[in-house]
Design an enzyme around this catalytic site. Structure first.
Site, PDB file in Angstrom:
ATOM      1  N   PRO A  25     -16.775  -5.288 -18.785  1.00 29.23           N
ATOM      2  CA  PRO A  25     -17.135  -5.571 -20.182  1.00 29.23           C
ATOM      3  C   PRO A  25     -17.238  -7.078 -20.412  1.00 29.23           C
ATOM      4  O   PRO A  25     -16.358  -7.831 -20.000  1.00 29.23           O
ATOM      5  CB  PRO A  25     -15.964  -4.977 -20.964  1.00 29.23           C
ATOM      6  CG  PRO A  25     -15.332  -3.986 -20.033  1.00 29.23           C
ATOM      7  CD  PRO A  25     -15.507  -4.563 -18.665  1.00 29.23           C
ATOM      8  N   CYS A  27     -18.194  -9.680 -23.580  1.00 27.82           N
ATOM      9  CA  CYS A  27     -18.545  -9.848 -24.989  1.00 27.82           C
ATOM     10  C   CYS A  27     -19.789 -10.718 -25.133  1.00 27.82           C
ATOM     11  O   CYS A  27     -19.912 -11.755 -24.469  1.00 27.82           O
ATOM     12  CB  CYS A  27     -17.385 -10.460 -25.750  1.00 27.82           C
ATOM     13  SG  CYS A  27     -15.998  -9.332 -25.967  1.00 27.82           S
ATOM     14  N   ALA A  61     -16.367  -5.252 -25.271  1.00 27.36           N
ATOM     15  CA  ALA A  61     -15.345  -4.695 -26.160  1.00 27.36           C
ATOM     16  C   ALA A  61     -16.014  -4.253 -27.457  1.00 27.36           C
ATOM     17  O   ALA A  61     -16.617  -5.062 -28.162  1.00 27.36           O
ATOM     18  CB  ALA A  61     -14.273  -5.737 -26.451  1.00 27.36           C
ATOM     19  N   GLN A 103     -16.230   0.283 -23.615  1.00 21.13           N
ATOM     20  CA  GLN A 103     -14.851  -0.187 -23.763  1.00 21.13           C
ATOM     21  C   GLN A 103     -14.492  -0.180 -25.248  1.00 21.13           C
ATOM     22  O   GLN A 103     -15.088  -0.907 -26.040  1.00 21.13           O
ATOM     23  CB  GLN A 103     -14.681  -1.599 -23.199  1.00 21.13           C
ATOM     24  CG  GLN A 103     -13.216  -2.046 -23.213  1.00 21.13           C
ATOM     25  CD  GLN A 103     -13.054  -3.499 -22.828  1.00 21.13           C
ATOM     26  OE1 GLN A 103     -13.558  -4.380 -23.522  1.00 21.13           O
ATOM     27  NE2 GLN A 103     -12.349  -3.755 -21.736  1.00 21.13           N
ATOM     28  N   HIS A 180      -9.129  -0.573 -24.160  1.00 22.73           N
ATOM     29  CA  HIS A 180      -8.848  -1.981 -23.884  1.00 22.73           C
ATOM     30  C   HIS A 180      -7.399  -2.299 -24.257  1.00 22.73           C
ATOM     31  O   HIS A 180      -7.053  -2.372 -25.435  1.00 22.73           O
ATOM     32  CB  HIS A 180      -9.807  -2.845 -24.692  1.00 22.73           C
ATOM     33  CG  HIS A 180      -9.895  -4.269 -24.234  1.00 22.73           C
ATOM     34  ND1 HIS A 180      -9.151  -4.794 -23.209  1.00 22.73           N
ATOM     35  CD2 HIS A 180     -10.688  -5.298 -24.680  1.00 22.73           C
ATOM     36  CE1 HIS A 180      -9.449  -6.062 -23.040  1.00 22.73           C
ATOM     37  NE2 HIS A 180     -10.385  -6.397 -23.917  1.00 22.73           N
ATOM     38  N   HIS A 183      -5.931  -8.736 -22.261  1.00 22.13           N
ATOM     39  CA  HIS A 183      -6.466  -9.991 -22.802  1.00 22.13           C
ATOM     40  C   HIS A 183      -5.923 -10.382 -24.167  1.00 22.13           C
ATOM     41  O   HIS A 183      -6.581 -11.077 -24.937  1.00 22.13           O
ATOM     42  CB  HIS A 183      -7.996  -9.944 -22.813  1.00 22.13           C
ATOM     43  CG  HIS A 183      -8.571  -9.757 -21.447  1.00 22.13           C
ATOM     44  ND1 HIS A 183      -9.867  -9.366 -21.225  1.00 22.13           N
ATOM     45  CD2 HIS A 183      -7.994  -9.891 -20.218  1.00 22.13           C
ATOM     46  CE1 HIS A 183     -10.078  -9.273 -19.917  1.00 22.13           C
ATOM     47  NE2 HIS A 183      -8.954  -9.580 -19.286  1.00 22.13           N
ATOM     48  N   TYR A 185      -5.311  -8.546 -26.788  1.00 19.41           N
ATOM     49  CA  TYR A 185      -5.764  -7.790 -27.950  1.00 19.41           C
ATOM     50  C   TYR A 185      -4.708  -6.767 -28.353  1.00 19.41           C
ATOM     51  O   TYR A 185      -3.622  -6.720 -27.778  1.00 19.41           O
ATOM     52  CB  TYR A 185      -7.154  -7.212 -27.683  1.00 19.41           C
ATOM     53  CG  TYR A 185      -8.159  -8.307 -27.428  1.00 19.41           C
ATOM     54  CD1 TYR A 185      -8.378  -9.310 -28.388  1.00 19.41           C
ATOM     55  CD2 TYR A 185      -8.861  -8.392 -26.231  1.00 19.41           C
ATOM     56  CE1 TYR A 185      -9.268 -10.343 -28.160  1.00 19.41           C
ATOM     57  CE2 TYR A 185      -9.760  -9.434 -25.995  1.00 19.41           C
ATOM     58  CZ  TYR A 185      -9.953 -10.400 -26.963  1.00 19.41           C
ATOM     59  OH  TYR A 185     -10.828 -11.446 -26.742  1.00 19.41           O
ATOM     60  N   LEU A 304     -13.486 -13.480 -10.326  1.00 19.50           N
ATOM     61  CA  LEU A 304     -14.049 -14.399  -9.328  1.00 19.50           C
ATOM     62  C   LEU A 304     -14.298 -13.725  -7.985  1.00 19.50           C
ATOM     63  O   LEU A 304     -13.997 -14.256  -6.923  1.00 19.50           O
ATOM     64  CB  LEU A 304     -13.151 -15.630  -9.177  1.00 19.50           C
ATOM     65  CG  LEU A 304     -13.106 -16.565 -10.396  1.00 19.50           C
ATOM     66  CD1 LEU A 304     -12.303 -17.812 -10.097  1.00 19.50           C
ATOM     67  CD2 LEU A 304     -14.513 -16.943 -10.857  1.00 19.50           C
ATOM     68  N   ARG A 327     -19.240 -12.668 -14.349  1.00 18.71           N
ATOM     69  CA  ARG A 327     -20.065 -13.876 -14.307  1.00 18.71           C
ATOM     70  C   ARG A 327     -21.098 -13.851 -13.178  1.00 18.71           C
ATOM     71  O   ARG A 327     -22.216 -14.346 -13.349  1.00 18.71           O
ATOM     72  CB  ARG A 327     -19.169 -15.115 -14.193  1.00 18.71           C
ATOM     73  CG  ARG A 327     -18.653 -15.588 -15.542  1.00 18.71           C
ATOM     74  CD  ARG A 327     -17.612 -16.673 -15.420  1.00 18.71           C
ATOM     75  NE  ARG A 327     -16.311 -16.137 -15.067  1.00 18.71           N
ATOM     76  CZ  ARG A 327     -15.201 -16.861 -15.039  1.00 18.71           C
ATOM     77  NH1 ARG A 327     -15.244 -18.154 -15.321  1.00 18.71           N
ATOM     78  NH2 ARG A 327     -14.051 -16.310 -14.730  1.00 18.71           N
TER      79      ARG A 327
END
Length: 359
Positions: A25, A27, A61, A103, A180, A183, A185, A304, A327
């Site tokens: 996911p 954003c 999300a 998500q 979720h 992170h 949340y 990564l 990424r």
């Protein structure tokens, strides 16, 4: 032709992904009318991963209620209009042979903030479309607004919101759901002793701090039935002493598995301002491996993972059952097709429009 663990299918309940390269996911903060509606950007963003060969593609999300958004520009699935707008996205993903996942999220005390590229920072004021954030305790995240502490009845309402969002997600054509709990949340805020100072049945002991998440998992499973895979994303550690850690994550993952969850998507961080995170290639893979061994349960690893060989090694070594890429897929939405070429795998699902690039 060499055997590839990365390009082997994986079946979870009644859904099979064609490979173990999954889209994390990410954003996008691109519901420009601040109505939670997915639009053309989301269709192209997510659709490109399907033409690129990904096995499972998660939305960003997606808020279960208006106050559950991170920013006013976040996606939501709290009404039928949003559900219907998602349907064309899930249909396109399916048409390309990929599996669509959503998500489901609630930002909690990290809600009502400006999107990352806004010149302004912090909490969005009400006159600019913001709202009062909520949390397990009246403890702000950094210099964000102090959240409203949820009452017991309001906590029950959060569970109901996740259930309604899950129902709409299935109606929209999503084949996999993820809750979720990472992170920093809302569900992570309840899990961590650094953000949850409650003294009622939702605070104190690990069992109490995990109660909301387990209630959400159990209620969502009851709503979606037995065929649909259910994931939970965890931050395995807060990266600070006395915070949430991988041992607690593995324990709660086991409880969530018993309540109806199938796979655990292991990330880290996000709940403590200034935490020192040792970011580097594959830095979260050991966390995923720990949960996989100690829960025990299937996991995906994220963070990564940037080369085909790294992804292959993570899966073939048994450290994780799949990799989530973010990424690297923004840089190259066709990473799975490229990875297959580099690993010597002859894929049968290149889009016919792209076959000339296969050789």
């Amino acid at each position: 032709m060499p055997e590839s663990a990365l390009f082997s299918p994986l079946s979870i309940r009644e859904v099979t992904t064609r490979n173990r390269i999954w889209v994390a996911p990410m954003c996008q903060y691109s519901a420009d009318d601040e109505d939670g509606m997915p639009g053309d950007w989301h269709l192209i963003h997510l659709g490109s991963f399907a033409t690129g060969g990904a096995g499972l593609i998660f939305t960003e999300a997606t808020a279960v209620s208006p106050e559950g958004r991170i920013s006013p520009q976040d996606l939501g699935i709290w009404n039928d209009e949003q559900r219907d707008a998602f349907a064309r996205i899930t249909a396109f993903i399916r048409s390309q042979g990929s599996v669509s996942g959503i998500q489901l999220a609630h930002a909690g005390r990290k809600g009502s903030t400006f999107k990352p590229w806004s010149p302004e920072r912090g909490t969005v004021p009400a006159e600019q479309g913001g709202w009062e954030p909520v949390g397990p305790s009246a403890i702000a995240f950094g210099d964000y607004a102090v959240p409203h502490e949820l009452s017991a009845g309001e906590i029950d309402g959060v569970v109901d919101d996740f259930v309604s969002a899950a129902r709409r997600s299935i109606e929209a054509g999503f084949e996999v759901l993820e809750i979720h709990a990472a992170h920093g949340y809302l569900l992570h805020q309840f899990l961590s002793p650094l953000s949850n100072l409650r003294t009622d049945e939702h605070g104190g002991s690990l069992e109490n701090r995990a109660r909301l998440l387990i209630d959400v998992v159990r209620a969502v499973r009851a709503e979606i039935g037995e065929a649909v895979p259910l994931f939970v994303r965890f931050s395995a550690t807060d990266w600070v002493d006395d915070g949430w850690n991988e041992q607690q994550t593995a324990t709660v993952a086991g409880w969530a598995r018993d309540a109806g969850a199938d796979v655990f998507d292991i990330s880290s961080g996000g709940n403590v301002v200034g935490a020192r995170i040792p970011v580097g290639p594959l830095y979260q893979v050991p966390l995923a491996s720990y949960v996989r061994e100690h829960a025990p349960a299937p996991v995906s690893a994220v963070g990564l993972i940037t080369t085909p060989q790294e992804a292959e090694d993570v899966v073939s070594s048994g450290r994780a059952d799949a990799v989530m890429l973010a990424r690297e897929l923004l840089r190259d939405p066709h990473f799975p097709l490229r990875a297959a070429r580099e690993l010597g795998v002859d894929l049968t699902y290149w889009p016919p429009q792209y076959v000339r690039a296969k050789l």
